[in-house]
Design a protein around this motif. Structure first.
Motif, short mmCIF file in Angstrom:
data_model
loop_
_atom_site.label_atom_id
_atom_site.label_comp_id
_atom_site.label_asym_id
_atom_site.label_seq_id
_atom_site.Cartn_x
_atom_site.Cartn_y
_atom_site.Cartn_z
N GLY A 114 -55.45 -88.08 -66.49
CA GLY A 114 -55.10 -87.05 -65.51
C GLY A 114 -55.67 -87.36 -64.14
N ASN A 115 -56.94 -87.79 -64.11
CA ASN A 115 -57.56 -88.11 -62.82
C ASN A 115 -56.89 -89.33 -62.18
OD1 ASN A 115 -59.39 -86.00 -62.79
ND2 ASN A 115 -61.01 -87.19 -63.76
N THR A 116 -56.42 -90.28 -63.02
CA THR A 116 -55.75 -91.46 -62.48
C THR A 116 -54.42 -91.08 -61.84
OG1 THR A 116 -56.78 -92.88 -64.16
CG2 THR A 116 -54.79 -93.72 -63.08
N THR A 117 -53.66 -90.18 -62.49
CA THR A 117 -52.40 -89.72 -61.91
C THR A 117 -52.66 -88.96 -60.60
OG1 THR A 117 -51.39 -89.52 -64.10
CG2 THR A 117 -50.35 -88.31 -62.31
N ARG A 118 -53.70 -88.14 -60.60
CA ARG A 118 -54.05 -87.41 -59.37
C ARG A 118 -54.47 -88.38 -58.27
NH1 ARG A 118 -58.65 -84.10 -60.18
NH2 ARG A 118 -58.07 -83.01 -58.27
N LEU A 119 -55.14 -89.46 -58.64
CA LEU A 119 -55.54 -90.47 -57.67
C LEU A 119 -54.32 -91.13 -57.04
CD1 LEU A 119 -57.58 -92.35 -56.27
CD2 LEU A 119 -57.60 -93.75 -58.36
#
Length: 234
Positions: A56-61
């Motif tokens: 999830g954090n990678t997609t947000r990044l």
């Protein structure tokens, strides 16, 4: 040469032991996944950032990069890098403690409980402490009876379950794919509990996660040493 009459009994004893090792291992996996789900939900509801769900954090990044949001990019890069560092630290603690789960889980408990002592006007230090703890948690169990398991993420578990289901529908009868739902169910239940705790306690709810980690460490002392050697990373 005639087969030894003891061989069937030895094989039966080994099979029985393997079944029990699998049951105990998956119970530990479920419990640790509950801990991960609790912590992730607490961190997400308090800050909007994931503590263990780095997909999830990678997609947000990626979205932050597309929007040119440098502040959010830096924050998310720090979170992902901290999670990676936590995984590395977990393996190191596991090795230095000769692959005993108790020292690892006590380190995790200390990080989570210590995170509640940090000032909450800036959530980032508290968040980083929780992320390191979740990264370390993955070193507690890597596999059970040869089956790979994940503790702080469940995409892989759902994928393995789905592929196993597809093979079963095609008539193949392989073992092990059903148990991949165990970490997913553990994380789901833990996330519900964590969300309810966060609504009542805010980030102080991480104290409950820390206490749970410590208790699981004590419970792990009841697991035979040779089983731990099979669960934890080499």
């Amino acid at each position: 040469m005639l087969p030894s009459p003891r061989k069937p009994y030895v094989n039966a004893a080994l099979a029985h032991q393997q079944r029990w090792r699998g049951r105990i291992g998956m119970t530990l996996v479920a419990s640790l996944s509950v801990l991960a789900g609790m912590t992730d939900a607490i961190g997400f509801m308090a800050s909007g950032d994931f503590v263990s769900f780095m997909s999830g954090n990678t997609t947000r990044l990626a979205v932050a990069i597309s929007e040119g949001d440098l502040g959010l990019m830096g924050r998310l890069l720090l979170l992902v890098a901290t999670f990676v560092a936590g995984n590395a630290l977990g393996v190191m603690v596991s090795r230095f403690s000769r692959r005993h789960a108790l020292p690892l889980l006590l380190c995790i408990a200390t990080l989570l409980c210590g995170a509640t002592l940090l000032p909450f006007n800036d959530m980032l230090p508290t968040l980083l402490a929780a992320i390191i703890a979740m990264g370390m948690l993955n070193a507690a169990v890597e596999e059970v009876n040869g089956l790979p398991v994940g503790l702080t993420y469940v995409t892989g578990a759902l994928s393995r379950f789905g592929r196993g289901l597809g093979r079963w529908l095609l008539g193949e009868r392989r073992d092990g794919w059903r148990v991949q739902l165990v970490p997913w169910m553990g994380m789901f239940v833990g996330a519900v509990i964590g969300a309810l705790l966060q609504q009542q306690m805010g980030l102080k709810a991480l104290l409950v996660s820390g206490i749970m980690a410590g208790l699981l460490g004590l419970v792990s002392l009841k697991i035979p040493r040779r089983w731990h050697l099979g669960f934890m990373p080499r």
